[in-house]
Enzyme design. Structure first.
Site, PDB file in Angstrom:
ATOM      1  N   CYS A  27       0.825  -1.214   0.000  1.00 36.14           N
ATOM      2  CA  CYS A  27       0.000   0.000   0.000  1.00 36.14           C
ATOM      3  C   CYS A  27       0.856   1.259   0.000  1.00 36.14           C
ATOM      4  O   CYS A  27       0.446   2.284  -0.525  1.00 36.14           O
ATOM      5  CB  CYS A  27      -0.947  -0.005   1.186  1.00 36.14           C
ATOM      6  SG  CYS A  27      -0.134  -0.446   2.719  1.00 36.14           S
ATOM      7  N   GLU A  31      -4.152   3.168  -7.938  1.00 36.80           N
ATOM      8  CA  GLU A  31      -3.265   2.203  -7.304  1.00 36.80           C
ATOM      9  C   GLU A  31      -3.225   0.945  -8.169  1.00 36.80           C
ATOM     10  O   GLU A  31      -4.258   0.334  -8.417  1.00 36.80           O
ATOM     11  CB  GLU A  31      -3.784   1.865  -5.906  1.00 36.80           C
ATOM     12  CG  GLU A  31      -2.874   0.924  -5.159  1.00 36.80           C
ATOM     13  CD  GLU A  31      -3.344   0.639  -3.740  1.00 36.80           C
ATOM     14  OE1 GLU A  31      -4.511   0.266  -3.548  1.00 36.80           O
ATOM     15  OE2 GLU A  31      -2.522   0.799  -2.815  1.00 36.80           O
TER      16      GLU A  31
HETATM   17  P1  NAI Z   1     -10.366  -5.964  -0.563  1.00 40.50           P
HETATM   18  O1  NAI Z   1     -10.422  -4.648   0.129  1.00 40.50           O
HETATM   19  O2  NAI Z   1     -11.596  -6.477  -1.220  1.00 40.50           O
HETATM   20  O3  NAI Z   1      -9.878  -7.091   0.480  1.00 40.50           O
HETATM   21  C1  NAI Z   1      -9.260  -6.841   1.724  1.00 40.50           C
HETATM   22  C2  NAI Z   1      -9.947  -7.624   2.823  1.00 40.50           C
HETATM   23  O4  NAI Z   1     -11.288  -7.135   2.975  1.00 40.50           O
HETATM   24  C3  NAI Z   1     -10.090  -9.117   2.529  1.00 40.50           C
HETATM   25  O5  NAI Z   1      -9.944  -9.822   3.738  1.00 40.50           O
HETATM   26  C4  NAI Z   1     -11.513  -9.219   2.013  1.00 40.50           C
HETATM   27  O6  NAI Z   1     -12.095 -10.486   2.187  1.00 40.50           O
HETATM   28  C5  NAI Z   1     -12.222  -8.199   2.871  1.00 40.50           C
HETATM   29  N1  NAI Z   1     -13.478  -7.674   2.299  1.00 40.50           N
HETATM   30  C6  NAI Z   1     -13.852  -7.611   0.994  1.00 40.50           C
HETATM   31  N2  NAI Z   1     -15.066  -7.057   0.875  1.00 40.50           N
HETATM   32  C7  NAI Z   1     -15.474  -6.746   2.129  1.00 40.50           C
HETATM   33  C8  NAI Z   1     -16.647  -6.135   2.679  1.00 40.50           C
HETATM   34  N3  NAI Z   1     -17.624  -5.723   1.897  1.00 40.50           N
HETATM   35  N4  NAI Z   1     -16.723  -5.951   4.013  1.00 40.50           N
HETATM   36  C9  NAI Z   1     -15.721  -6.349   4.818  1.00 40.50           C
HETATM   37  N5  NAI Z   1     -14.599  -6.938   4.358  1.00 40.50           N
HETATM   38  C10 NAI Z   1     -14.471  -7.133   3.043  1.00 40.50           C
HETATM   39  O7  NAI Z   1      -9.152  -5.902  -1.605  1.00 40.50           O
HETATM   40  P2  NAI Z   1      -8.957  -6.816  -2.917  1.00 40.50           P
HETATM   41  O8  NAI Z   1     -10.259  -6.935  -3.647  1.00 40.50           O
HETATM   42  O9  NAI Z   1      -8.268  -8.049  -2.472  1.00 40.50           O
HETATM   43  O10 NAI Z   1      -7.935  -5.947  -3.774  1.00 40.50           O
HETATM   44  C11 NAI Z   1      -8.401  -4.910  -4.626  1.00 40.50           C
HETATM   45  C12 NAI Z   1      -7.430  -3.755  -4.617  1.00 40.50           C
HETATM   46  O11 NAI Z   1      -7.380  -3.171  -3.336  1.00 40.50           O
HETATM   47  C13 NAI Z   1      -5.980  -4.113  -4.909  1.00 40.50           C
HETATM   48  O12 NAI Z   1      -5.743  -4.176  -6.273  1.00 40.50           O
HETATM   49  C14 NAI Z   1      -5.245  -2.990  -4.249  1.00 40.50           C
HETATM   50  O13 NAI Z   1      -5.194  -1.879  -5.110  1.00 40.50           O
HETATM   51  C15 NAI Z   1      -6.105  -2.650  -3.054  1.00 40.50           C
HETATM   52  N6  NAI Z   1      -5.594  -3.267  -1.814  1.00 40.50           N
HETATM   53  C16 NAI Z   1      -4.928  -2.483  -0.921  1.00 40.50           C
HETATM   54  C17 NAI Z   1      -4.391  -3.043   0.224  1.00 40.50           C
HETATM   55  C18 NAI Z   1      -3.653  -2.228   1.201  1.00 40.50           C
HETATM   56  O14 NAI Z   1      -2.774  -2.753   1.872  1.00 40.50           O
HETATM   57  N7  NAI Z   1      -3.975  -0.989   1.402  1.00 40.50           N
HETATM   58  C19 NAI Z   1      -4.488  -4.476   0.498  1.00 40.50           C
HETATM   59  C20 NAI Z   1      -5.260  -5.209  -0.481  1.00 40.50           C
HETATM   60  C21 NAI Z   1      -5.758  -4.605  -1.595  1.00 40.50           C
END
Ligand code: NAI
Ligand code: MG
Length: 488
Positions: free
Chosen positions: A301, A398
């Site tokens: 991130c 991102e």
């Molecule tokens: P995501 O935000 O969907 O997933 C992160 C976590 O949130 C996972 O454990 C997932 O199961 C959970 N999650 C998903 N939908 C949720 C909801 N409605 N309510 C509560 N929890 C929920 O991220 P994703 O889809 O894996 O990745 C998409 C983009 O997000 C990536 O391409 C990246 O740009 C960004 N990202 C940023 C991160 C960071 O460290 N700031 C980490 C992961 C992804």
């Protein structure tokens, strides 16, 4: 062996340096065929399950439970039961458990590192040298605060909140678990944690550490599942939600929790500026640029994904960077020589591919070093874009992959203005020999962390977190303890 070239009467030297494969053995990891949910110190079965795979070759590793709404509520109830006793333990007792966890993680670090690389795709040298030592260090650090809360927050009477719901992403699975669980427990809370759907295995192995440390049942509960499980946790009777992940989901959680009285911290995306001035140590800066964007395949991130180079040194920087990129080794995450491992998932690979195509279509110039990719699995060649305008998607969004956009600036003012021209505000880097300029820049950059002459440096004592769409709240240091406490 490499070919040896004879040079006149001098001793032979290798004509070309090649590496022999140096794979880490996976024998140390003993996977179960199937995992349940870890609730109240017991393993519970669920109706639904899904398969978790190794992104390096798409091979299945284990069956993992998909927790339903009722399963999540059950886990929260177990955490609530445990809270009564746990929160009343003397801080020195809670510290004892956390020190144990730190020690066990250190003892079992090779096992965890191998599993992290297997399930997540990151190079073994990173899980071994970064994720594992830092995860143990977080438990060690917060153990130290557990019996000193009154001194840490003088005259404020700190009290634990209750049950913390914690949702973590797939880029640093065990490390994010440590960032979340260590301060919560030290403060006297109990937790329900949901790992990301693509990387549940180190969190499940962590349950064995919890057992080994003899933590009272229900203090740590792990529920696996997809976004719907995360959403169920947000809805459940928790006192706090700590979330790390995408900005979209973070916003949805903020909306959902508004007015409920539940506390929330969000650590979301970033589009960090890495700013290189013409008086910097060039070779060091190039190393910092490479580490800033290609570390962990760019699934970071705080990755330095926008490189701002002062115009006067644009050519040498880009030339040195491209040359350095040809030495990066992409391939098997379990090979000790690997610099760039596998992309975490098919979904993430598609997202990177789509954004890179957008960069080319918008007119940026692409460079990718020659590189042979394995046949199976998810891979992306380290990529740099030059001729990038600030309005391009690759400069705005991102990418979360090994893709760097290079832009230029002339004056420090212009660097600040361009660096801050983003909805995000998580981190930034400044490369210059001048101390006064570092301070001048750090004061003006809208970023939670500003690194000077280094990048992606972490320490448990140092708070981390964002501004604007990068979220709010801090993790690490005493700042990271505060969101897990109430003050009278
Ligand atoms: P995501 O935000 O969907 O997933 C992160 C976590 O949130 C996972 O454990 C997932 O199961 C959970 N999650 C998903 N939908 C949720 C909801 N409605 N309510 C509560 N929890 C929920 O991220 P994703 O889809 O894996 O990745 C998409 C983009 O997000 C990536 O391409 C990246 O740009 C960004 N990202 C940023 C991160 C960071 O460290 N700031 C980490 C992961 C992804
Ligand atoms: Mg998502």
């Amino acid at each position: 062996m490499t070919d040896v070239a004879r040079r006149g009467d001098r001793s032979p030297v290798p004509a070309d340096w090649t590496y022999a494969p140096a794979p880490e053995s996976t024998d140390i990891v003993r996977l179960q065929e199937r995992y349940g949910l870890y609730v109240g110190g017991e393993w519970l079965e669920t109706k639904e399950r899904f398969t978790t795979i190794a992104p390096r070759d798409e091979s299945p590793l284990a069956e993992v439970a998909q927790a339903s709404k009722a399963d999540v509520q059950n886990a929260v109830a177990a955490a609530r039961d445990a809270f009564g006793t746990w929160s009343k333990l003397p801080g020195s007792e809670r510290a004892k458990y956390l020190f144990r966890i730190a020690r066990i993680l250190a003892e079992r670090s090779r096992e965890f590192a191998v599993l992290e690389s297997l399930n997540g795709g990151k190079p073994i040298k990173e899980s071994r040298d970064v994720d594992l030592p830092l995860a143990a260090a977080h438990f060690f650090y917060y153990a130290g605060w557990a019996d000193k809360l009154e001194y840490a927050f003088p005259n404020r009477t700190p009290k634990p909140l209750g049950v913390a719901g914690q949702i973590i992403p797939w880029n640093f699975p065990l490390l994010m678990l440590a960032w979340k669980i260590a301060p919560a427990l030290a403060a006297g809370n109990t937790v329900v944690l949901k790992p990301a759907e693509t990387t549940p295995l180190t969190a499940l192995l962590f349950c064995d550490v919890v057992r080994q440390a003899e933590l009272p049942p229900g203090v740590v509960n792990i529920v696996t599942g997809d976004g719907s499980t995360g959403a169920a946790l947000v809805e459940a009777e928790v006192d706090k939600i700590a979330f790390t992940g995408s900005t979209d989901v973070g916003k949805a959680i903020a909306r959902q929790l508004a007015g409920t009285g539940k506390k929330v911290t969000l650590e979301l995306g970033g589009k960090a500026a890495n700013i290189v001035f013409d008086d910097c140590a060039l070779d060091q800066a190039v190393e910092g640029i490479v580490n800033g964007i290609y570390f962990n395949q760019g699934h970071v991130c705080c990755a330095g994904s926008r490189l701002f180079v002062q115009e006067s040194i644009y050519e040498p920087v880009v030339e040195k960077l491209k040359k350095r990129m040809t030495t990066l080794r992409v391939g098997d995450p379990l090979d000790k020589n690997t610099d760039i491992g596998a992309i975490n998932s098919r979904m993430q690979l598609d997202k990177i591919t789509e954004l890179v195509a957008a960069g080319e279509a918008e007119g940026a110039e692409i460079y990718q070093p020659p590189c042979r990719l394995p046949e199976k699995g998810y891979w992306f060649v380290p990529t740099v874009f030059t001729n990038v305008a600030q309005s391009y998607r690759i400069a705005q969004e991102e990418i979360f992959g090994p893709v760097l956009s290079v832009l230029t600036f002339r004056t420090p003012d212009e660097a600040v203005e361009k660096a801050n021209n983003t909805p995000y505000g998580l981190s930034a880097g400044v490369w210059t020999e001048k101390g006064s300029r570092i301070l001048w820049m750090a004061e003006r950059l809208r970023a939670g962390v500003v690194w000077a002459n280094t990048f992606n440096r972490f320490d448990p004592t140092s708070p981390f977190g964002g501004y604007k769409e990068s979220g709010f709240g801090r993790e690490g240091g005493l700042h990271g303890m505060e969101p897990y406490l109430d003050f009278e």
